[in-house]
Write a protein that holds these residues in place. Structure first.
Motif, PDB file in Angstrom:
ATOM      1  N   ALA A   1       0.788  -1.145  -0.045  1.00 12.93           N
ATOM      2  CA  ALA A   1      -0.363   0.027   0.118  1.00 12.93           C
ATOM      3  C   ALA A   1       1.149   0.894   0.026  1.00 12.93           C
ATOM      4  N   SER A   2       2.232   0.998   0.419  1.00  6.89           N
ATOM      5  CA  SER A   2       3.304   2.438   0.191  1.00  6.89           C
ATOM      6  C   SER A   2       4.639   2.124  -0.406  1.00  6.89           C
ATOM      7  N   GLY A   3       5.567   3.078  -0.072  1.00  2.00           N
ATOM      8  CA  GLY A   3       6.556   3.055  -0.548  1.00  2.00           C
ATOM      9  C   GLY A   3       7.208   2.201  -1.686  1.00  2.00           C
ATOM     10  N   LEU A   4       7.759   1.376  -0.936  1.00  2.00           N
ATOM     11  CA  LEU A   4       8.846   0.104  -2.022  1.00  2.00           C
ATOM     12  C   LEU A   4       7.687  -0.925  -2.375  1.00  2.00           C
ATOM     13  N   GLY A   5       7.138  -1.682  -1.223  1.00  2.00           N
ATOM     14  CA  GLY A   5       5.699  -2.608  -2.122  1.00  2.00           C
ATOM     15  C   GLY A   5       5.349  -1.962  -3.167  1.00  2.00           C
TER      16      GLY A   5
ATOM     17  N   THR B   1      -1.016  -6.983  -0.993  1.00  2.00           N
ATOM     18  CA  THR B   1      -1.539  -7.256  -0.051  1.00  2.00           C
ATOM     19  C   THR B   1      -0.757  -6.183   1.298  1.00  2.00           C
ATOM     20  N   ASP B   2      -1.996  -6.207   2.077  1.00  2.00           N
ATOM     21  CA  ASP B   2      -1.290  -5.213   3.266  1.00  2.00           C
ATOM     22  C   ASP B   2      -2.426  -4.670   4.460  1.00  2.00           C
ATOM     23  N   ILE B   3      -1.991  -4.658   5.258  1.00  2.00           N
ATOM     24  CA  ILE B   3      -2.863  -3.965   6.436  1.00  2.00           C
ATOM     25  C   ILE B   3      -3.493  -2.903   6.205  1.00  2.00           C
TER      26      ILE B   3
ATOM     27  N   HIS C   1      -4.196  -8.615   4.534  1.00  2.00           N
ATOM     28  CA  HIS C   1      -3.410  -8.992   5.121  1.00  2.00           C
ATOM     29  C   HIS C   1      -2.312  -9.060   5.995  1.00  2.00           C
ATOM     30  N   ASP C   2      -2.895  -9.618   7.269  1.00  2.00           N
ATOM     31  CA  ASP C   2      -1.549  -9.013   8.440  1.00  2.00           C
ATOM     32  C   ASP C   2      -0.510 -10.344   8.269  1.00  2.00           C
ATOM     33  N   VAL C   3       0.772  -9.753   7.909  1.00  2.00           N
ATOM     34  CA  VAL C   3       1.926 -10.905   7.845  1.00  2.00           C
ATOM     35  C   VAL C   3       1.926 -11.474   8.524  1.00  2.00           C
TER      36      VAL C   3
ATOM     37  N   ASN D   1       8.852 -10.773   0.303  1.00  2.00           N
ATOM     38  CA  ASN D   1       8.586 -10.363   1.510  1.00  2.00           C
ATOM     39  C   ASN D   1       9.200  -8.969   1.921  1.00  2.00           C
ATOM     40  N   ASN D   2       8.097  -8.496   1.765  1.00  2.00           N
ATOM     41  CA  ASN D   2       8.753  -6.554   1.409  1.00  2.00           C
ATOM     42  C   ASN D   2       8.096  -5.362   3.383  1.00  2.00           C
ATOM     43  N   ALA D   3       7.150  -6.377   3.579  1.00  7.51           N
ATOM     44  CA  ALA D   3       5.726  -5.511   5.412  1.00  7.51           C
ATOM     45  C   ALA D   3       7.275  -5.409   6.262  1.00  7.51           C
TER      46      ALA D   3
ATOM     47  N   ALA E   1      16.515  -3.108  17.012  1.00  8.29           N
ATOM     48  CA  ALA E   1      14.811  -4.356  16.960  1.00  8.29           C
ATOM     49  C   ALA E   1      15.022  -4.451  15.006  1.00  8.29           C
ATOM     50  N   TYR E   2      14.838  -3.209  14.466  1.00  9.95           N
ATOM     51  CA  TYR E   2      15.185  -3.359  13.500  1.00  9.95           C
ATOM     52  C   TYR E   2      15.584  -4.412  12.643  1.00  9.95           C
ATOM     53  N   ALA E   3      16.976  -3.603  13.066  1.00  7.67           N
ATOM     54  CA  ALA E   3      18.403  -3.663  12.391  1.00  7.67           C
ATOM     55  C   ALA E   3      18.639  -4.959  12.937  1.00  7.67           C
TER      56      ALA E   3
ATOM     57  N   SER F   1      16.364  -7.673  13.260  1.00  4.86           N
ATOM     58  CA  SER F   1      15.124  -8.742  12.122  1.00  4.86           C
ATOM     59  C   SER F   1      15.424  -8.209  11.220  1.00  4.86           C
ATOM     60  N   LYS F   2      16.300  -7.461  10.505  1.00  6.07           N
ATOM     61  CA  LYS F   2      17.163  -7.329   9.533  1.00  6.07           C
ATOM     62  C   LYS F   2      17.974  -8.079   8.905  1.00  6.07           C
ATOM     63  N   GLY F   3      18.787  -8.578  10.151  1.00  5.24           N
ATOM     64  CA  GLY F   3      20.151  -9.423   9.192  1.00  5.24           C
ATOM     65  C   GLY F   3      19.590 -10.578   9.623  1.00  5.24           C
TER      66      GLY F   3
ATOM     67  N   PRO G   1      18.329  -2.029   0.999  1.00  5.52           N
ATOM     68  CA  PRO G   1      18.753  -0.396   0.642  1.00  5.52           C
ATOM     69  C   PRO G   1      19.363   0.127   2.203  1.00  5.52           C
ATOM     70  N   GLY G   2      19.551   1.391   1.336  1.00  2.00           N
ATOM     71  CA  GLY G   2      19.989   2.457   2.063  1.00  2.00           C
ATOM     72  C   GLY G   2      18.575   3.488   2.153  1.00  2.00           C
ATOM     73  N   GLY G   3      18.387   4.697   2.452  1.00  2.00           N
ATOM     74  CA  GLY G   3      17.938   5.486   3.188  1.00  2.00           C
ATOM     75  C   GLY G   3      17.258   5.782   1.159  1.00  2.00           C
ATOM     76  N   ILE G   4      15.770   5.591   1.582  1.00  2.00           N
ATOM     77  CA  ILE G   4      15.037   5.490   0.304  1.00  2.00           C
ATOM     78  C   ILE G   4      13.648   6.422   0.941  1.00  2.00           C
ATOM     79  N   ALA G   5      13.196   7.280  -0.234  1.00  2.00           N
ATOM     80  CA  ALA G   5      12.200   8.916   0.693  1.00  2.00           C
ATOM     81  C   ALA G   5      10.881   7.744   0.563  1.00  2.00           C
ATOM     82  N   THR G   6      10.780   7.399   1.753  1.00  2.00           N
ATOM     83  CA  THR G   6       9.018   6.866   1.733  1.00  2.00           C
ATOM     84  C   THR G   6       8.802   7.232   3.360  1.00  2.00           C
ATOM     85  N   PRO G   7       7.325   6.324   3.575  1.00  2.00           N
ATOM     86  CA  PRO G   7       7.011   7.207   5.190  1.00  2.00           C
ATOM     87  C   PRO G   7       7.966   6.424   6.198  1.00  2.00           C
TER      88      PRO G   7
HETATM   89  N1  LIG Z   1      12.117   3.115   3.082  1.00  2.00           N
HETATM   90  C1  LIG Z   1      13.754   2.468   3.319  1.00  2.00           C
HETATM   91  O1  LIG Z   1      15.394   3.923   3.388  1.00  2.00           O
HETATM   92  C2  LIG Z   1      14.304   1.582   3.234  1.00  2.00           C
HETATM   93  C3  LIG Z   1      15.761   1.693   3.718  1.00  2.00           C
HETATM   94  C4  LIG Z   1      15.716  -0.341   4.121  1.00  2.00           C
HETATM   95  C5  LIG Z   1      14.856  -1.666   4.413  1.00  2.00           C
HETATM   96  N2  LIG Z   1      13.349  -0.753   4.192  1.00  2.00           N
HETATM   97  C6  LIG Z   1      12.620  -2.142   4.454  1.00  2.00           C
HETATM   98  O2  LIG Z   1      11.378  -1.676   3.320  1.00  2.00           O
HETATM   99  C7  LIG Z   1       9.999  -1.933   3.324  1.00  2.00           C
HETATM  100  C8  LIG Z   1       8.676  -1.631   3.010  1.00  2.00           C
HETATM  101  O3  LIG Z   1       9.168   0.178   3.447  1.00  2.00           O
HETATM  102  P1  LIG Z   1       8.635   1.176   3.390  1.00  2.00           P
HETATM  103  O4  LIG Z   1       9.625   2.347   3.815  1.00  2.00           O
HETATM  104  O5  LIG Z   1       8.611   1.310   1.824  1.00  2.00           O
HETATM  105  O6  LIG Z   1       7.806   1.526   4.560  1.00  2.00           O
HETATM  106  P2  LIG Z   1       6.653   1.930   3.975  1.00  2.00           P
HETATM  107  O7  LIG Z   1       6.567   2.318   5.726  1.00  2.00           O
HETATM  108  O8  LIG Z   1       5.887   3.356   2.967  1.00  2.00           O
HETATM  109  O9  LIG Z   1       5.707   0.921   3.816  1.00  2.00           O
HETATM  110  C9  LIG Z   1       5.325  -0.009   4.470  1.00  2.00           C
HETATM  111  C10 LIG Z   1       4.158  -0.840   4.102  1.00  2.00           C
HETATM  112  O10 LIG Z   1       3.912  -2.464   5.342  1.00  2.00           O
HETATM  113  C11 LIG Z   1       2.289  -2.231   5.877  1.00  2.00           C
HETATM  114  N3  LIG Z   1       2.644  -3.063   7.123  1.00  2.00           N
HETATM  115  C12 LIG Z   1       2.471  -2.635   7.733  1.00  2.00           C
HETATM  116  N4  LIG Z   1       2.686  -3.753   8.446  1.00  2.00           N
HETATM  117  C13 LIG Z   1       2.135  -4.438   8.286  1.00  2.00           C
HETATM  118  C14 LIG Z   1       1.949  -6.151   8.774  1.00  2.00           C
HETATM  119  N5  LIG Z   1       2.022  -6.587   9.700  1.00  2.00           N
HETATM  120  N6  LIG Z   1       0.724  -6.863   7.985  1.00  2.00           N
HETATM  121  C15 LIG Z   1       1.003  -6.429   6.242  1.00  2.00           C
HETATM  122  N7  LIG Z   1       1.361  -5.167   5.888  1.00  2.00           N
HETATM  123  C16 LIG Z   1       2.114  -4.002   6.775  1.00  2.00           C
HETATM  124  C17 LIG Z   1       2.581  -0.729   5.646  1.00  2.00           C
HETATM  125  O11 LIG Z   1       0.183  -0.753   5.823  1.00  2.00           O
HETATM  126  C18 LIG Z   1       2.758   0.205   4.944  1.00  2.00           C
HETATM  127  O12 LIG Z   1       2.084   0.537   3.418  1.00  2.00           O
HETATM  128  C19 LIG Z   1      10.254  -2.639   5.126  1.00  2.00           C
HETATM  129  O13 LIG Z   1      10.721  -3.698   4.551  1.00  2.00           O
HETATM  130  C20 LIG Z   1      11.790  -1.798   5.188  1.00  2.00           C
HETATM  131  O14 LIG Z   1      12.037  -2.145   6.642  1.00  2.00           O
HETATM  132  C21 LIG Z   1      13.053   0.310   3.388  1.00  2.00           C
END
Ligand SMILES: NC(=O)c1ccc[n+]([C@@H]2O[C@H](COP(=O)([O-])OP(=O)(O)OC[C@H]3O[C@@H](n4cnc5c(N)ncnc54)[C@H](O)[C@@H]3O)[C@@H](O)[C@H]2O)c1
Length: 258
Positions: A15-19, A36-38, A59-61, A86-88, A151-153, A155-157, A184-190
């Protein structure tokens, strides 16, 4: 003919960003995509804007039962599953000393558990389809750690190591299923906007100073192009690999920038 023509893909957190960007590019390159998304409202809007080759499923992953149900729905509707993204993911800005058990579990349930469930049930569906490609969204934080998002680091590891174990398991068993992680490094998303706000709070700084943690932000499409490559047959000999997308930030600024 599109680069992923004929393939059926699921993208979580679409629903957002990279997905969202990945789903859009996969559809443009000829795939049929289940987003899919919540976030049902936004997820439906994105899917509707993509036409008949995109569909949204709530879908809640974190919930294994929902994974089983979604994969069954995909197999019933499309007859196959070729690509799993697997992006959520979620982030909590806190170092090890300020991470509560609740925050730890929340981040790991979405990132670590969600990716595990997706891979486990995705592999079963891909085996029935003759093979496939799993793309797990990790982060630079999953390679070098990142103290501000403890916690995030972690999980990503876990996602990074999980991806390699899955890749080898599938290769050893000749499943014709590939598995790779994207960092990814810093990507412009919410998510990054939220991180900047959170970092400003915990460091008692301004958002402007927190934003300087990133010398330059990438665009979601910079990651989506990698997703399409890994989803396509162009990457048929690529498995167990990790793909950094950061315009050199991890080299020039170090993987741990703070
Ligand atoms: N943006 C970055 O710079 C960056 C860098 C490294 C990794 N990432 C990873 O990329 C992925 C996408 O990040 P983004 O920046 O697009 O973030 P985002 O917040 O824009 O999008 C994340 C999406 O995941 C959904 N989500 C959250 N919990 C969920 C759940 N329980 N079940 C289903 N969907 C759920 C949210 O509703 C949202 O639409 C993430 O795994 C993030 O950790 C992002």
């Amino acid at each position: 003919m599109g680069r992923v023509a004929g393939k059926v893909a699921i993208v979580t957190g679409a629903a957002s960003g990279l997905g969202e960007a990945s789903a859009r590019l996969l559809v443009r390159e000829g795939a049929r995509v289940v987003l899919t998304d919540i976030n049902e409202t936004r997820g439906k809007e994105v899917a509707d804007s993509l036409g008949e080759n995109a569909v949204f499923m709530k879908h809640d992953v974190r919930d294994e039962g929902q994974w089983i149900a979604i994969i069954n729905r995909i197999l019933a509707r499309f007859g196959r599953l070729d690509v799993l993204v697997n992006n959520a993911g979620v982030v909590v800005v806190a170092d090890v000393e300020h991470t509560s058990l609740e925050d730890w579990r929340f981040v790991n349930e979405v990132g670590t558990d969600g990716t595990f469930f997706g891979c486990k049930h995705g592999i079963a569906a891909m085996r029935k389809s003759g093979g496939g490609s799993i793309i797990n969204m990790s982060s630079l934080a999953g390679i070098g750690g990142y103290p501000l998002v403890f916690a995030y680091a972690a999980s990503k590891g876990a996602i990074r190591a999980m991806s390699k174990s899955i890749a080898v398991h599938c290769a050893q068993n000749r499943y014709n299923i590939r598995c790779n992680s994207v960092h990814p490094g810093g990507i412009a998303t919410p998510m990054v906007q939220g991180f900047i706000k959170g970092a400003a709070t915990v460091t008692s700084g301004t958002e402007e100073s927190a934003a300087k943690l990133f010398s330059k932000l990438g665009e979601p499409e910079d990651v989506a192009h990698m997703v399409v490559y890994l989803a396509s047959d162009e990457s048929k000999f690529v498995s167990g690999a990790e793909f950094v997308i950061d315009n050199t930030a991890s080299i020039t600024e170090g993987v741990v920038p703070y």
